[in-house]
Design a protein around this motif. Sequence first.
Motif, mmCIF file in Angstrom:
data_model
loop_
_atom_site.group_PDB
_atom_site.id
_atom_site.type_symbol
_atom_site.label_atom_id
_atom_site.label_comp_id
_atom_site.label_asym_id
_atom_site.label_seq_id
_atom_site.Cartn_x
_atom_site.Cartn_y
_atom_site.Cartn_z
ATOM 1 N N ARG A 67 1.013 4.125 -2.939
ATOM 2 C CA ARG A 67 0.770 5.527 -2.578
ATOM 3 C C ARG A 67 1.941 6.420 -2.996
ATOM 4 O O ARG A 67 1.738 7.545 -3.464
ATOM 5 C CB ARG A 67 0.541 5.663 -1.071
ATOM 6 C CG ARG A 67 -0.823 5.185 -0.605
ATOM 7 C CD ARG A 67 -0.907 5.246 0.921
ATOM 8 N NE ARG A 67 -2.133 4.691 1.405
ATOM 9 C CZ ARG A 67 -3.075 5.378 2.076
ATOM 10 N NH1 ARG A 67 -2.889 6.665 2.315
ATOM 11 N NH2 ARG A 67 -4.171 4.795 2.495
ATOM 12 N N TRP A 86 0.195 7.611 4.912
ATOM 13 C CA TRP A 86 0.398 6.161 5.089
ATOM 14 C C TRP A 86 0.973 5.842 6.456
ATOM 15 O O TRP A 86 1.883 6.529 6.932
ATOM 16 C CB TRP A 86 1.374 5.635 4.022
ATOM 17 C CG TRP A 86 1.680 4.168 4.167
ATOM 18 C CD1 TRP A 86 0.965 3.130 3.661
ATOM 19 C CD2 TRP A 86 2.778 3.572 4.885
ATOM 20 N NE1 TRP A 86 1.540 1.925 4.002
ATOM 21 C CE2 TRP A 86 2.659 2.174 4.757
ATOM 22 C CE3 TRP A 86 3.850 4.096 5.625
ATOM 23 C CZ2 TRP A 86 3.562 1.289 5.333
ATOM 24 C CZ3 TRP A 86 4.752 3.210 6.204
ATOM 25 C CH2 TRP A 86 4.611 1.829 6.052
ATOM 26 N N ASP A 101 0.844 -1.204 0.000
ATOM 27 C CA ASP A 101 0.000 0.000 0.000
ATOM 28 C C ASP A 101 0.880 1.255 0.000
ATOM 29 O O ASP A 101 0.593 2.222 -0.716
ATOM 30 C CB ASP A 101 -0.925 -0.021 1.226
ATOM 31 C CG ASP A 101 -1.777 1.233 1.330
ATOM 32 O OD1 ASP A 101 -2.415 1.602 0.329
ATOM 33 O OD2 ASP A 101 -1.783 1.859 2.403
#
Length: 324
Positions: free
Chosen positions: A227, A292, A223
Amino acid sequence: MHLRKRVLVTGGAGFLGSHLCEVLLNRGEHVLCLDNYFTGTRDNIAHLIGNPFFEVIRHDVTFPIYLEVDRIYNLACPASPIHYQHDPVQTTKTSVHGAINMLGLAKRLKARILQASTSEVYGDPAMHPQREEYWGHVNPIGLRSCYDEGKRCAETLFFDYHRQHQLEIKVARIFNTYGPRMHPNDGRVVSNFIIQALLGKPITIYGDGSQTRSFCYVSDLVDGLVRLMDSEADVTGPINLGNPVEFTIRELAELVIAEVGRGGSIISKPLPSDDPRQRRPDITKAESLLGWKPAIALRDGLRSTIAHFDRLLSEPGSRELMRV
């Protein structure tokens, strides 16, 4: 008609790469997975083969390749000491020549490119936790330097291509990552400890086990990579991606024993050369620039990783292949 981005993932059949390919396909991208299968395996991507927007290319990044893509994730390189020390010259070539070849491809295509760098660029750090501004404390002629210095040189090349050719680059410094599809013989603490416990063997720690690591579950890490790739053009990195929660190696061993419910004894061996005493990321930049931070707790991530290795060990002949 949906215009799919064509995305190249080098090292796409590896542990991290296969999870990344999966996520990109789920996002509607057309994924080209490139791997020479030195540490990656077809098993990691077998479930993706039927997807019409997934292509597999057997190729070594130390040789140029000519493709038409919009984005490149450069993940190709053995990442565990056992594998990168097996052929240290080739490891350096993979990092340096691989970066040159992928940067050259990105330059020709005007494609955005992301480099999977490593926390190993910090070496045995004098700064704790490690921030991106820290230049590192690395032995340039040690057993680990083929990987550490190869990745440092790759970062140099990325920023020189950015400055000299205005290439859109992203550099992620990846800290310890674990999860299903880790190579069973990669010699890393998580896979070693889980396999030893599942086989009912004593768990081996090096030194007194007081050295620390932080462990990021693979879905969180991927992830972060996505990002970073999607972030504004002026966000080049380097950006630390890892879990800032720190554990001693002994604590990890005890947690694995508790979750597996087998094994129980811990034995100690001498500390390897240049093994860092501490490793924990400062993820302030990832939080502020990418929004994040890791979501999966170590205990929860270990459960799915243990289940993966338990299935692997149940396959015929698999136990004979485990070196731990």
